[in-house]
Design a protein around this motif. Sequence first.
Motif, short mmCIF file in Angstrom:
data_model
loop_
_atom_site.label_atom_id
_atom_site.label_comp_id
_atom_site.label_asym_id
_atom_site.label_seq_id
_atom_site.Cartn_x
_atom_site.Cartn_y
_atom_site.Cartn_z
N ALA A 137 -2.64 -17.37 -1.88
CA ALA A 137 -3.92 -17.67 -2.54
C ALA A 137 -4.64 -16.39 -2.93
CB ALA A 137 -4.80 -18.52 -1.62
N PHE A 138 -4.68 -15.42 -2.04
CA PHE A 138 -5.39 -14.17 -2.30
C PHE A 138 -4.69 -13.38 -3.42
CE2 PHE A 138 -7.17 -9.96 -1.28
CZ PHE A 138 -8.51 -10.30 -1.17
N THR A 139 -3.37 -13.45 -3.48
CA THR A 139 -2.62 -12.75 -4.52
C THR A 139 -2.96 -13.32 -5.90
OG1 THR A 139 -0.83 -12.18 -3.00
CG2 THR A 139 -0.29 -12.21 -5.35
N ILE A 140 -3.04 -14.63 -6.00
CA ILE A 140 -3.45 -15.26 -7.26
C ILE A 140 -4.86 -14.79 -7.62
CG2 ILE A 140 -4.06 -17.46 -8.36
CD1 ILE A 140 -1.76 -18.68 -6.57
N TRP A 141 -5.76 -14.79 -6.65
CA TRP A 141 -7.14 -14.38 -6.88
C TRP A 141 -7.21 -12.91 -7.33
CZ3 TRP A 141 -10.49 -10.94 -4.24
CH2 TRP A 141 -11.83 -11.01 -4.66
N ILE A 142 -6.40 -12.06 -6.74
CA ILE A 142 -6.38 -10.64 -7.14
C ILE A 142 -6.06 -10.54 -8.63
CG2 ILE A 142 -5.07 -8.48 -6.98
CD1 ILE A 142 -4.89 -8.94 -3.95
N ILE A 183 1.47 -4.46 -5.80
CA ILE A 183 2.66 -3.70 -5.41
C ILE A 183 2.54 -3.27 -3.94
CG2 ILE A 183 3.96 -1.56 -5.82
CD1 ILE A 183 3.14 -1.89 -8.81
N VAL A 184 1.34 -2.84 -3.56
CA VAL A 184 1.11 -2.44 -2.17
C VAL A 184 1.30 -3.63 -1.22
CG1 VAL A 184 -0.66 -1.62 -0.55
CG2 VAL A 184 -0.36 -0.48 -2.75
N CYS A 185 0.85 -4.81 -1.65
CA CYS A 185 1.03 -6.01 -0.82
C CYS A 185 2.50 -6.26 -0.50
CB CYS A 185 0.46 -7.24 -1.52
SG CYS A 185 -1.34 -7.37 -1.50
N VAL A 186 3.37 -6.01 -1.48
CA VAL A 186 4.80 -6.27 -1.30
C VAL A 186 5.52 -5.12 -0.60
CG1 VAL A 186 6.98 -6.70 -2.54
CG2 VAL A 186 4.87 -7.82 -3.28
N THR A 187 5.17 -3.89 -0.94
CA THR A 187 5.92 -2.74 -0.42
C THR A 187 5.37 -2.18 0.88
OG1 THR A 187 4.63 -1.20 -1.77
CG2 THR A 187 6.68 -2.06 -2.73
N VAL A 188 4.08 -2.33 1.12
CA VAL A 188 3.48 -1.81 2.36
C VAL A 188 3.15 -2.98 3.27
CG1 VAL A 188 1.61 -0.44 3.36
CG2 VAL A 188 2.60 0.22 1.16
N SER A 189 2.12 -3.72 2.92
CA SER A 189 1.75 -4.94 3.65
C SER A 189 0.59 -5.61 2.93
CB SER A 189 1.33 -4.63 5.10
OG SER A 189 0.10 -3.93 5.12
N PHE A 190 0.50 -6.92 3.12
CA PHE A 190 -0.65 -7.64 2.57
C PHE A 190 -1.93 -7.17 3.24
CE2 PHE A 190 -3.63 -11.18 2.91
CZ PHE A 190 -3.96 -11.31 1.57
N ALA A 191 -1.82 -6.80 4.51
CA ALA A 191 -2.99 -6.32 5.26
C ALA A 191 -3.53 -5.01 4.70
CB ALA A 191 -2.63 -6.14 6.74
N CYS A 192 -2.74 -4.31 3.93
CA CYS A 192 -3.18 -3.09 3.24
C CYS A 192 -3.65 -3.42 1.82
CB CYS A 192 -2.06 -2.07 3.21
SG CYS A 192 -2.48 -0.55 2.33
N VAL A 216 -11.06 -4.49 -13.05
CA VAL A 216 -10.94 -3.56 -11.92
C VAL A 216 -9.77 -2.63 -12.21
CG1 VAL A 216 -10.45 -3.38 -9.46
CG2 VAL A 216 -11.86 -5.27 -10.30
N ARG A 217 -10.06 -1.34 -12.24
CA ARG A 217 -8.99 -0.36 -12.49
C ARG A 217 -8.00 -0.36 -11.32
NH1 ARG A 217 -13.33 2.59 -14.61
NH2 ARG A 217 -13.70 3.61 -12.62
N GLY A 218 -6.73 -0.45 -11.66
CA GLY A 218 -5.68 -0.38 -10.65
C GLY A 218 -5.46 -1.64 -9.85
N TRP A 219 -6.01 -2.79 -10.30
CA TRP A 219 -5.87 -4.02 -9.52
C TRP A 219 -4.40 -4.37 -9.29
CZ3 TRP A 219 -3.16 -8.11 -11.39
CH2 TRP A 219 -2.97 -8.18 -12.78
N TRP A 220 -3.55 -4.10 -10.28
CA TRP A 220 -2.13 -4.44 -10.20
C TRP A 220 -1.41 -3.60 -9.15
CZ3 TRP A 220 0.96 -0.35 -11.35
CH2 TRP A 220 0.35 0.71 -12.04
N VAL A 221 -1.91 -2.41 -8.88
CA VAL A 221 -1.31 -1.56 -7.85
C VAL A 221 -1.42 -2.24 -6.49
CG1 VAL A 221 -1.50 0.67 -6.65
CG2 VAL A 221 -1.74 0.57 -9.13
N THR A 222 -2.51 -2.94 -6.28
CA THR A 222 -2.70 -3.61 -4.99
C THR A 222 -1.64 -4.68 -4.76
OG1 THR A 222 -4.31 -5.25 -5.79
CG2 THR A 222 -5.17 -3.14 -5.04
#
Length: 118
Positions: free
Chosen positions: A64-69, A86-95, A78-84
């Motif tokens: 749900a949060f990923t769709i909202w992002i 990538i971070v959710c998948v490669t680092v963690s959703f908690a990041c 928001v600048r760089g929103w799409w980077v987040t």
Amino acid sequence: MRSALTWGYLVLAVLGAILPWQANLEFMQAAAGPGFDLPGFIQDANLTAASRSLSRDLLVAASAFTIWIGVEGRRMQVRGWWVTLIVCVTVSFACGGPLFLHLRERRLQELEAAEESS
């Protein structure tokens, strides 16, 4: 107040990178063989009712949060929103989640400053 919130989200993003990866590294050290044993990780995540509850809770909330992002990031420009994402998948959703909230708060500050100056 908004500045404290912005920095609070950034602190949570850093913790969200460190804490899950500490556990991931422990898992990789305990697992047989090099690398990340994804099937073993999924099996362990579904080992008990408590771990299944947490895994399913994270899956639904992160989805749900990923769709909202995606929606909110584009809507608010928001600048760089799409980077987040990538971070959710490669680092963690908690990041990635708190990182997006940090970027969003910065954008809200920009919009407020522009509104006050006009």
